[in-house]
Design an enzyme around this catalytic site. Structure first.
Site, PDB file in Angstrom:
ATOM      1  N   ARG A  23       0.820  -1.230   0.000  1.00  0.00           N
ATOM      2  CA  ARG A  23       0.000   0.000   0.000  1.00  0.00           C
ATOM      3  C   ARG A  23       0.848   1.272   0.000  1.00  0.00           C
ATOM      4  O   ARG A  23       0.436   2.291   0.564  1.00  0.00           O
ATOM      5  CB  ARG A  23      -0.955   0.010   1.211  1.00  0.00           C
ATOM      6  CG  ARG A  23      -2.122  -0.945   1.111  1.00  0.00           C
ATOM      7  CD  ARG A  23      -3.169  -0.437   0.137  1.00  0.00           C
ATOM      8  NE  ARG A  23      -4.230  -1.393  -0.072  1.00  0.00           N
ATOM      9  CZ  ARG A  23      -5.400  -1.381   0.577  1.00  0.00           C
ATOM     10  NH1 ARG A  23      -5.648  -0.464   1.474  1.00  0.00           N
ATOM     11  NH2 ARG A  23      -6.302  -2.295   0.303  1.00  0.00           N
ATOM     12  N   ARG A  27      -2.899   6.858   0.734  1.00  0.00           N
ATOM     13  CA  ARG A  27      -3.379   8.078   1.404  1.00  0.00           C
ATOM     14  C   ARG A  27      -2.417   8.762   2.361  1.00  0.00           C
ATOM     15  O   ARG A  27      -2.648   9.896   2.749  1.00  0.00           O
ATOM     16  CB  ARG A  27      -4.681   7.742   2.142  1.00  0.00           C
ATOM     17  CG  ARG A  27      -5.844   7.559   1.206  1.00  0.00           C
ATOM     18  CD  ARG A  27      -7.058   7.011   1.932  1.00  0.00           C
ATOM     19  NE  ARG A  27      -6.772   5.666   2.419  1.00  0.00           N
ATOM     20  CZ  ARG A  27      -7.678   4.842   2.913  1.00  0.00           C
ATOM     21  NH1 ARG A  27      -8.918   5.225   3.039  1.00  0.00           N
ATOM     22  NH2 ARG A  27      -7.345   3.632   3.300  1.00  0.00           N
ATOM     23  N   ARG A  36      -5.766  11.956  -6.465  1.00  0.00           N
ATOM     24  CA  ARG A  36      -7.071  11.318  -6.304  1.00  0.00           C
ATOM     25  C   ARG A  36      -8.185  12.361  -6.381  1.00  0.00           C
ATOM     26  O   ARG A  36      -9.239  12.111  -6.977  1.00  0.00           O
ATOM     27  CB  ARG A  36      -7.164  10.560  -4.980  1.00  0.00           C
ATOM     28  CG  ARG A  36      -8.365   9.618  -4.976  1.00  0.00           C
ATOM     29  CD  ARG A  36      -8.568   8.912  -3.670  1.00  0.00           C
ATOM     30  NE  ARG A  36      -9.082   9.815  -2.643  1.00  0.00           N
ATOM     31  CZ  ARG A  36      -9.544   9.433  -1.470  1.00  0.00           C
ATOM     32  NH1 ARG A  36      -9.529   8.148  -1.148  1.00  0.00           N
ATOM     33  NH2 ARG A  36      -9.991  10.297  -0.603  1.00  0.00           N
ATOM     34  N   ASP A  73      -6.515  -1.939  -7.868  1.00  0.00           N
ATOM     35  CA  ASP A  73      -7.064  -2.618  -6.699  1.00  0.00           C
ATOM     36  C   ASP A  73      -7.388  -4.046  -7.103  1.00  0.00           C
ATOM     37  O   ASP A  73      -7.697  -4.318  -8.269  1.00  0.00           O
ATOM     38  CB  ASP A  73      -8.337  -1.919  -6.203  1.00  0.00           C
ATOM     39  CG  ASP A  73      -8.694  -2.402  -4.801  1.00  0.00           C
ATOM     40  OD1 ASP A  73      -8.093  -1.899  -3.842  1.00  0.00           O
ATOM     41  OD2 ASP A  73      -9.529  -3.310  -4.680  1.00  0.00           O
ATOM     42  N   TYR A 150     -15.228 -11.505  -1.422  1.00  0.00           N
ATOM     43  CA  TYR A 150     -15.913 -10.240  -1.709  1.00  0.00           C
ATOM     44  C   TYR A 150     -17.094 -10.438  -2.636  1.00  0.00           C
ATOM     45  O   TYR A 150     -18.137  -9.798  -2.498  1.00  0.00           O
ATOM     46  CB  TYR A 150     -14.940  -9.250  -2.367  1.00  0.00           C
ATOM     47  CG  TYR A 150     -14.094  -8.477  -1.389  1.00  0.00           C
ATOM     48  CD1 TYR A 150     -14.658  -7.463  -0.607  1.00  0.00           C
ATOM     49  CD2 TYR A 150     -12.751  -8.749  -1.229  1.00  0.00           C
ATOM     50  CE1 TYR A 150     -13.889  -6.740   0.287  1.00  0.00           C
ATOM     51  CE2 TYR A 150     -11.967  -8.032  -0.331  1.00  0.00           C
ATOM     52  CZ  TYR A 150     -12.551  -7.035   0.417  1.00  0.00           C
ATOM     53  OH  TYR A 150     -11.788  -6.320   1.307  1.00  0.00           O
TER      54      TYR A 150
HETATM   55  O1  CP3 Z   1       0.337   0.747  -3.239  1.00  0.00           O
HETATM   56  C1  CP3 Z   1      -0.157  -0.364  -3.461  1.00  0.00           C
HETATM   57  O2  CP3 Z   1      -0.003  -1.345  -2.705  1.00  0.00           O
HETATM   58  C2  CP3 Z   1      -0.895  -0.577  -4.758  1.00  0.00           C
HETATM   59  C3  CP3 Z   1      -2.286  -0.418  -4.750  1.00  0.00           C
HETATM   60  C4  CP3 Z   1      -3.225  -1.359  -4.001  1.00  0.00           C
HETATM   61  C5  CP3 Z   1      -4.474  -0.885  -3.524  1.00  0.00           C
HETATM   62  N1  CP3 Z   1      -5.181  -1.944  -3.073  1.00  0.00           N
HETATM   63  C6  CP3 Z   1      -4.907   0.510  -3.590  1.00  0.00           C
HETATM   64  C7  CP3 Z   1      -6.021   0.939  -2.727  1.00  0.00           C
HETATM   65  C8  CP3 Z   1      -3.186  -2.731  -3.738  1.00  0.00           C
HETATM   66  C9  CP3 Z   1      -2.058  -3.730  -3.989  1.00  0.00           C
HETATM   67  C10 CP3 Z   1      -4.439  -3.094  -3.150  1.00  0.00           C
HETATM   68  C11 CP3 Z   1      -4.795  -4.472  -2.778  1.00  0.00           C
HETATM   69  C12 CP3 Z   1      -6.025  -4.724  -2.027  1.00  0.00           C
HETATM   70  N2  CP3 Z   1      -7.245  -4.108  -2.129  1.00  0.00           N
HETATM   71  C13 CP3 Z   1      -6.176  -5.783  -1.098  1.00  0.00           C
HETATM   72  C14 CP3 Z   1      -5.114  -6.788  -0.759  1.00  0.00           C
HETATM   73  C15 CP3 Z   1      -4.057  -6.230   0.096  1.00  0.00           C
HETATM   74  C16 CP3 Z   1      -4.424  -6.073   1.536  1.00  0.00           C
HETATM   75  O3  CP3 Z   1      -4.388  -4.928   1.998  1.00  0.00           O
HETATM   76  O4  CP3 Z   1      -4.702  -7.076   2.190  1.00  0.00           O
HETATM   77  C17 CP3 Z   1      -7.489  -5.747  -0.618  1.00  0.00           C
HETATM   78  C18 CP3 Z   1      -8.099  -6.675   0.417  1.00  0.00           C
HETATM   79  C19 CP3 Z   1      -8.164  -4.691  -1.285  1.00  0.00           C
HETATM   80  C20 CP3 Z   1      -9.594  -4.290  -1.173  1.00  0.00           C
HETATM   81  C21 CP3 Z   1      -9.717  -2.895  -0.740  1.00  0.00           C
HETATM   82  N3  CP3 Z   1      -9.450  -1.809  -1.546  1.00  0.00           N
HETATM   83  C22 CP3 Z   1     -10.152  -2.415   0.513  1.00  0.00           C
HETATM   84  C23 CP3 Z   1     -10.548  -3.285   1.675  1.00  0.00           C
HETATM   85  C24 CP3 Z   1     -10.128  -1.018   0.433  1.00  0.00           C
HETATM   86  C25 CP3 Z   1     -10.590  -0.047   1.462  1.00  0.00           C
HETATM   87  C26 CP3 Z   1      -9.670  -0.049   2.633  1.00  0.00           C
HETATM   88  C27 CP3 Z   1      -9.140   1.287   2.903  1.00  0.00           C
HETATM   89  O5  CP3 Z   1      -7.926   1.338   3.201  1.00  0.00           O
HETATM   90  O6  CP3 Z   1      -9.895   2.259   2.816  1.00  0.00           O
HETATM   91  C28 CP3 Z   1      -9.644  -0.650  -0.835  1.00  0.00           C
HETATM   92  C29 CP3 Z   1      -9.405   0.719  -1.333  1.00  0.00           C
HETATM   93  C30 CP3 Z   1      -8.011   1.057  -1.709  1.00  0.00           C
HETATM   94  N4  CP3 Z   1      -7.210   0.299  -2.514  1.00  0.00           N
HETATM   95  C31 CP3 Z   1      -7.310   2.246  -1.375  1.00  0.00           C
HETATM   96  C32 CP3 Z   1      -6.066   2.189  -2.015  1.00  0.00           C
HETATM   97  C33 CP3 Z   1      -4.991   3.230  -2.030  1.00  0.00           C
HETATM   98  C34 CP3 Z   1      -7.864   3.381  -0.562  1.00  0.00           C
HETATM   99  C35 CP3 Z   1      -8.757   4.142  -1.463  1.00  0.00           C
HETATM  100  C36 CP3 Z   1      -8.706   5.608  -1.242  1.00  0.00           C
HETATM  101  O7  CP3 Z   1      -7.866   6.282  -1.881  1.00  0.00           O
HETATM  102  O8  CP3 Z   1      -9.523   6.087  -0.444  1.00  0.00           O
END
Ligand code: CP3
Length: 343
Positions: A23, A27, A36, A73, A150
């Site tokens: 990640r 943010r 964003r 994502d 999911y």
């Molecule tokens: O920098 C990186 O790692 C690359 C981008 C990336 C994102 N999601 C961006 C993202 C990666 C590799 C993921 C994987 C992801 N997404 C997983 C597996 C990894 C883990 O954390 O276990 C999962 C389960 C998801 C599903 C997901 N996407 C969730 C549960 C959420 C919301 C959680 C939160 O932090 O708000 C997201 C949204 C998401 N994916 C964000 C980002 C940067 C936040 C969105 C925002 O900008 O508000």
């Protein structure tokens, strides 16, 4: 030019241990929040290759990590297979119409899914064109089990009641869903590599929801199939797997991948003992240590003590949190790169 990150994934000796953060494009970086905001929302950002490329490069330029991970994502795969997806503020991702029966599953399309993900491939091509030659580019997908969770629950869950009910009442249906997702992921990861991803990583974030026998039947088997397919077609591209929270099942882990991602709850000594002779280990500093420089120093030292003289890729044991000071993220990366020099 050789990439130290790739060399480490292949078990070659490197001048220091390469490091990145799950990640890392997100943010905690004000620059990410700016892009964003320009995109409008999170999904529009994922679908805009220029902007997704820009945020993928930010952690390389600002924080100094050794690899970029493409910005996207895991849930864009079910989205493009045909499921409506919403990111609801404060609630995370939601599929308003989860898969409930064979009829729903029949509506999802493998080929169309892989093809509709063109914006991801375009993002990778753009990143590849701009990324320094000595930095690696990581592509990724969710594990079939984590995506299926999911798709059936419709959103994050504490109990996994719906999806686990299916495992024990209608396993044939679960296998049909997992097969379909796995087929799509094969095409998806292959296209990512063809577009320029050096490494691919498979996130099994909800691995810990399953008891051992169910884990191997409903998750690991499909990961093995996926990595076997990628390895036989793209033998030069390292594969990282990250099954989160299964420290009790490490004895049974096998398959044709290169790097095992160790989550923060698994003692790195244990992962080294069980898997260190077969796989390169990645991880696993507790992500909340990033709130304190003293805790970072201690965490890094502890891992180096165990992984000294071992093949290793440094990382956090899960994603960086949004309120971590950027300065501390930089400190973590620099500390690892300096302390692991000429070990
Ligand atoms: O920098 C990186 O790692 C690359 C981008 C990336 C994102 N999601 C961006 C993202 C990666 C590799 C993921 C994987 C992801 N997404 C997983 C597996 C990894 C883990 O954390 O276990 C999962 C389960 C998801 C599903 C997901 N996407 C969730 C549960 C959420 C919301 C959680 C939160 O932090 O708000 C997201 C949204 C998401 N994916 C964000 C980002 C940067 C936040 C969105 C925002 O900008 O508000």
């Amino acid at each position: 030019m050789s990439k130290i990150f790739i060399d480490a994934c292949k078990g070659k000796k490197t001048p220091y241990t390469p490091v990145w953060m799950m990640r890392q494009a997100g943010r905690y970086l004000p620059e990410y929040m700016e892009v964003r905001a320009q995109a409008g929302d999170f999904l529009s950002l994922c679908k805009d290759p220029e902007k997704a490329c820009a945020v993928s490069l930010q952690p390389v330029d600002i924080v100094g990590v050794d690899a970029a991970i493409m910005f996207s994502d895991i849930l864009v795969v079910p989205l493009e297979m045909g499921m409506e997806l919403k990111f609801v503020k404060g609630e995370g991702p939601v599929f308003p119409h989860p898969v409930t029966c064979m009829e729903d599953l029949d509506k999802l399309d493998i080929e169309k899914g892989a093809k509709n993900l063109q914006y991801v491939y375009d993002t990778i091509k753009l990143i590849r064109g701009k990324l320094a030659a000595d930095k690696a580019l990581i592509g990724f997908c969710g594990a079939p089990w984590t995506l299926a969770t999911y798709m059936i629950e419709g959103q994050g869950t504490k109990t996994y009641a719906k999806v686990k009910k299916l495992i024990y009442t209608n396993p044939e249906f679960m296998h049909a869903l997992l097969k379909k997702v796995t087929q799509t992921l094969k095409l998806y990861l292959a296209n990512q590599i063809k577009s320029g991803a050096d490494v691919v990583m498979i996130f099994d974030s909800w691995a810990a929801a399953l008891e051992e026998s169910a884990y191997f039947e409903f998750s690991w088997n499909y990961i093995k199939e996926l990595v076997g397919f990628i390895k036989s077609n793209y033998p030069d591209n390292p594969i990282i797997v990250f099954p989160k929270g299964i420290s009790g099942y490490l004895d049974k882990i096998d398959g044709d991948f290169d790097v095992f991602g160790v989550d923060w709850s698994t003692p790195i000594e244990l992962a080294k003992e069980k898997l260190g002779s077969k796989y390169i280990l990645q991880g696993n500093m507790e992500p909340t240590r990033l709130y304190s420089k003293k805790a970072i120093d201690e965490g890094v030292d502890k891992i180096i003590k165990v992984m000294k003289n071992e093949r290793h890729v440094f990382n956090l044991g899960h994603g960086i949190l949004p309120d971590v000071p950027v300065e501390n993220a930089k400190y973590f990366i620099k500390t690892v790169q300096e302390k692991t020099k000429n070990l």
